[in-house]
Design a protein around this motif. Structure first.
Motif, mmCIF file in Angstrom:
data_model
loop_
_atom_site.group_PDB
_atom_site.id
_atom_site.type_symbol
_atom_site.label_atom_id
_atom_site.label_comp_id
_atom_site.label_asym_id
_atom_site.label_seq_id
_atom_site.Cartn_x
_atom_site.Cartn_y
_atom_site.Cartn_z
ATOM 1 N N VAL A 176 0.839 -1.210 0.000
ATOM 2 C CA VAL A 176 0.000 0.000 0.000
ATOM 3 C C VAL A 176 0.867 1.250 0.000
ATOM 4 C CG1 VAL A 176 -1.989 -1.112 1.070
ATOM 5 C CG2 VAL A 176 -0.225 -0.065 2.528
ATOM 6 N N GLU A 177 2.168 1.068 0.340
ATOM 7 C CA GLU A 177 3.075 2.214 0.394
ATOM 8 C C GLU A 177 4.507 1.737 0.226
ATOM 9 O OE1 GLU A 177 2.840 5.689 3.414
ATOM 10 O OE2 GLU A 177 4.331 4.284 4.222
ATOM 11 N N VAL A 178 5.316 2.582 -0.397
ATOM 12 C CA VAL A 178 6.753 2.331 -0.478
ATOM 13 C C VAL A 178 7.489 3.569 0.005
ATOM 14 C CG1 VAL A 178 6.542 0.680 -2.377
ATOM 15 C CG2 VAL A 178 7.020 3.074 -2.885
ATOM 16 N N TYR A 179 8.654 3.326 0.580
ATOM 17 C CA TYR A 179 9.548 4.409 0.981
ATOM 18 C C TYR A 179 10.946 3.991 0.572
ATOM 19 C CZ TYR A 179 12.246 7.699 3.747
ATOM 20 O OH TYR A 179 13.134 8.665 4.137
ATOM 21 N N ALA A 180 11.664 4.875 -0.081
ATOM 22 C CA ALA A 180 12.994 4.516 -0.570
ATOM 23 C C ALA A 180 13.976 5.662 -0.405
ATOM 24 C CB ALA A 180 12.906 4.121 -2.044
ATOM 25 N N ARG A 181 15.226 5.284 -0.240
ATOM 26 C CA ARG A 181 16.340 6.232 -0.220
ATOM 27 C C ARG A 181 17.369 5.706 -1.210
ATOM 28 N NH1 ARG A 181 15.649 11.027 2.376
ATOM 29 N NH2 ARG A 181 17.867 11.053 2.710
ATOM 30 N N ALA A 182 18.082 6.635 -1.840
ATOM 31 C CA ALA A 182 19.082 6.244 -2.836
ATOM 32 C C ALA A 182 20.377 7.001 -2.595
ATOM 33 C CB ALA A 182 18.566 6.526 -4.239
ATOM 34 N N SER A 183 21.456 6.411 -3.082
ATOM 35 C CA SER A 183 22.772 7.033 -3.028
ATOM 36 C C SER A 183 23.361 6.951 -4.424
ATOM 37 C CB SER A 183 23.648 6.278 -2.027
ATOM 38 O OG SER A 183 24.961 6.783 -2.050
ATOM 39 N N ALA A 184 24.031 8.017 -4.836
ATOM 40 C CA ALA A 184 24.569 8.054 -6.194
ATOM 41 C C ALA A 184 26.010 8.542 -6.202
ATOM 42 C CB ALA A 184 23.717 8.954 -7.072
ATOM 43 N N SER A 185 26.708 8.173 -7.254
ATOM 44 C CA SER A 185 28.064 8.655 -7.509
ATOM 45 C C SER A 185 28.044 9.317 -8.885
ATOM 46 C CB SER A 185 29.052 7.490 -7.494
ATOM 47 O OG SER A 185 28.814 6.626 -8.596
ATOM 48 N N ALA A 186 29.199 9.694 -9.382
ATOM 49 C CA ALA A 186 29.274 10.306 -10.706
ATOM 50 C C ALA A 186 28.782 9.353 -11.794
ATOM 51 C CB ALA A 186 30.717 10.727 -11.001
ATOM 52 N N GLU A 187 28.822 8.054 -11.533
ATOM 53 C CA GLU A 187 28.384 7.052 -12.511
ATOM 54 C C GLU A 187 26.884 6.827 -12.509
ATOM 55 O OE1 GLU A 187 30.636 3.528 -11.784
ATOM 56 O OE2 GLU A 187 32.545 4.565 -12.043
ATOM 57 N N GLY A 188 26.183 7.362 -11.523
ATOM 58 C CA GLY A 188 24.735 7.178 -11.430
ATOM 59 C C GLY A 188 24.339 6.614 -10.083
#
Length: 168
Positions: free
Chosen positions: A20-32
């Motif tokens: 019913v719900e999603v929560y996300a966190r992301a981490s990126a570098s120069a490559e994406g």
């Protein structure tokens, strides 16, 4: 989420329902984007966690390091790749059944991956749709993945309307 779609598909298949719900966190570098951590919450309060990343070092013994663990009131099951293990544990036992993704038996490749590929080839040769691999399941995975991306970009939970999903 290139790798995460397989995990999402497995979670939807095991639960037989949509979050019913999603929560996300992301981490990126120069490559994406290198890492996406997602929490999928279901109507009954069950929670699934998905960690998808491209951070495994080059010296790691396999190109992928994957595992899925399901923990419930009566036990835990853990499936892991590349060592192709399945372990389940209850209050009474800890068990390692013999399973391999692929193995040669009398010169013929067998196992779950080979069965999946053989099923696909049989359907393609007959020109018939699969009774197991339904297009609506793939669409649901993409919809959940899109909600995860929206959550990671906004930094906020994203509600999912089950009515917009196919099948279910």
């Amino acid at each position: 989420l290139a790798l995460g779609v397989h995990d999402i598909d497995q979670i939807l298949w095991y639960t037989g329902r949509l979050p019913v719900e999603v929560y996300a966190r992301a981490s990126a570098s120069a490559e994406g984007v290198d890492l996406v951590c997602s929490m999928l919450t279901f109507a009954d309060g069950a929670i699934a966690m998905v960690d998808s990343n491209w951070l495994t070092p080059g010296g790691w013994p396999a190109p992928q390091d994957q595992y899925m663990q399901i923990t419930g009131d009566r036990g835990t099951i853990r499936m892991q790749h590349p060592d192709q293990s399945v372990v389940y544990t209850t209050e009474e036992e800890h068990h390692f059944p013999y399973m391999y993704t692929c193995r040669s038996v009398h010169g013929r490749m067998e196992g779950p991956l080979m069965a999946e590929l053989s099923h696909f080839v049989e359907c393609a040769l007959r020109g018939e749709p699969s009774s197991v691999l339904r297009p609506e399941d793939a669409l649901n995975v993409i919809r959940v993945a899109a909600a995860i991306i929206r959550s990671a970009e906004s930094g906020r939970p994203v509600a999912i309307d089950a009515d917009e999903f196919s099948g279910g």
